[in-house]
Design a protein around this motif. Sequence first.
Motif, PDB file in Angstrom:
ATOM      1  N   SER A 107       0.843  -1.191  -0.060  1.00  0.00           N
ATOM      2  CA  SER A 107      -0.197   0.061  -0.227  1.00  0.00           C
ATOM      3  C   SER A 107       0.839   1.203  -0.125  1.00  0.00           C
ATOM      4  O   SER A 107       0.368   2.302  -0.562  1.00  0.00           O
ATOM      5  N   GLU A 127      -8.462   5.298  -2.349  1.00  0.00           N
ATOM      6  CA  GLU A 127      -8.748   3.805  -2.153  1.00  0.00           C
ATOM      7  C   GLU A 127     -10.022   3.423  -2.377  1.00  0.00           C
ATOM      8  O   GLU A 127     -11.379   4.197  -2.126  1.00  0.00           O
ATOM      9  N   ILE A 143     -13.241  -2.730   0.105  1.00  0.00           N
ATOM     10  CA  ILE A 143     -12.591  -3.987   0.276  1.00  0.00           C
ATOM     11  C   ILE A 143     -13.298  -4.911  -0.492  1.00  0.00           C
ATOM     12  O   ILE A 143     -12.609  -5.864  -1.154  1.00  0.00           O
ATOM     13  N   ASN A 166      -7.727  -2.105  -5.371  1.00  0.00           N
ATOM     14  CA  ASN A 166      -7.507  -1.725  -3.874  1.00  0.00           C
ATOM     15  C   ASN A 166      -7.637   0.052  -4.009  1.00  0.00           C
ATOM     16  O   ASN A 166      -7.951   0.778  -2.991  1.00  0.00           O
ATOM     17  N   ASN A 213      -3.789  -6.259  -5.768  1.00  0.00           N
ATOM     18  CA  ASN A 213      -2.518  -6.988  -5.152  1.00  0.00           C
ATOM     19  C   ASN A 213      -2.432  -8.283  -5.657  1.00  0.00           C
ATOM     20  O   ASN A 213      -1.595  -9.076  -5.258  1.00  0.00           O
TER      21      ASN A 213
END
Length: 438
Positions: free
Chosen positions: A163, A179, A182, A187, A202
């Motif tokens: 991050s 951002e 979730i 991300n 990710n």
Amino acid sequence: MNNCRHLIRLYSRPLLLPSIWKRAKGYKVVKRPDPKTLKMPSLADAPSLMDIIKEKIRLNGPLTVAEYMHIVITNPTEGYYMKKDVISEAGDFITSPEISQMFGEILALWFYSETSKMGTGKPLQIVELGPGNGTLMIDFLRVLNRLNYKPNDLSLHLVEISSTMQLVQANRLCAKHNECDIESPYNREGQTVSGIKIYWYNDLKKVPLNFSWYIAHEFFDVLPIHKFEHTENGWRELLIDMDENQKLYYRISGEETPSAKLLIRPPLQADRTELEISPRALGIARQLAERVDVHGGLVLIADYGHEGEKGDTFRAFHKHKVVHPLENPGQSDLTADVDFSQLRIAASKTPGVDNYAIVMGPVKQKEFLERMQAKVRLEMLLKNMQSDEQKEKLKAAFSMLVDPQKMGERFKFMAFYPSAMTEILDKHPPVGFADLSK
């Protein structure tokens, strides 16, 4: 007979248990926490990497090198890439895009040139694995703007587990970014000044399956490896243990480990006494090959490595100097040379339904850049520079990239093409990989 009828009536009745036998509920309702409200522990409360490693060894015994690398590189609070920007002259290492803009420009031209053999290449996804400081993508976008790619023609998809590094990249590439939830596959999302959309992931598996340019520059060398040595008892794995002074050291496994049984297969072990194998690298290579074969596109891998002739390359860098990889975990960059012969095995097309990719290379960085007319680009840049100091810096940067004693031979390039391009590549050999001067 009467007794039999009596017994039948008795067992036919419903069974009434005393109230004290009545079973209570054997569970407790627990409210599941909302993932959106979960937070990482504070750095002050997080255990050190050495404490984590010690506890794992105490509980489970010696670690494989792959387990050690995974902890050191990806620990959420103390991992090497999780805490800071490490790519700079003030950091632990520097990459080719940071040395000269020529590097990124030439790579962008290579993708454009080879894509022209397939069609327009629009719409286009550019996917970079391990984007560093974002410098390579800045150079790519500058070239594509000159090649008349509009914001609606392309999007950027960056695969980055840290991050911290995501934020570094976003601040350099985006006019605005944020951002994401979730539950989103990415991300973070953002947009360049010109309106090109950028997404961060990710995991490569989350990137949409579309026609793409995949670039992996100094990505494979940091993926965790298993280390093996051939002994008189067969292949044994190199493990990491702790001595009575609480210091990490290497030791050889007494028996054949599960990793040795699973990973060491022909032709990997031919005429070799040491092996470094990264299951993660092999899996990603196969995934990239399948993506371009099924959905179209190109893969370009640039990394320092070899073709199977080396065995022990695991090391660490701190402040641009080589240090012992078991000292001060989390403070140094852990790396191992890429075994391109293994990537070729993982990605190459095979008979049958699953053809995967046509693999080109590896070729030395010096050869690739010179075949891509890097010297011509150098002369153009020198003509536009006014001061002798700027010219000398550019010449020094070019030398760093192509000098055999520096990056010229240690770094290598490999490319994946869709298996359907066999006939096209026979007629039009791949630029950068074929010597077209002959």
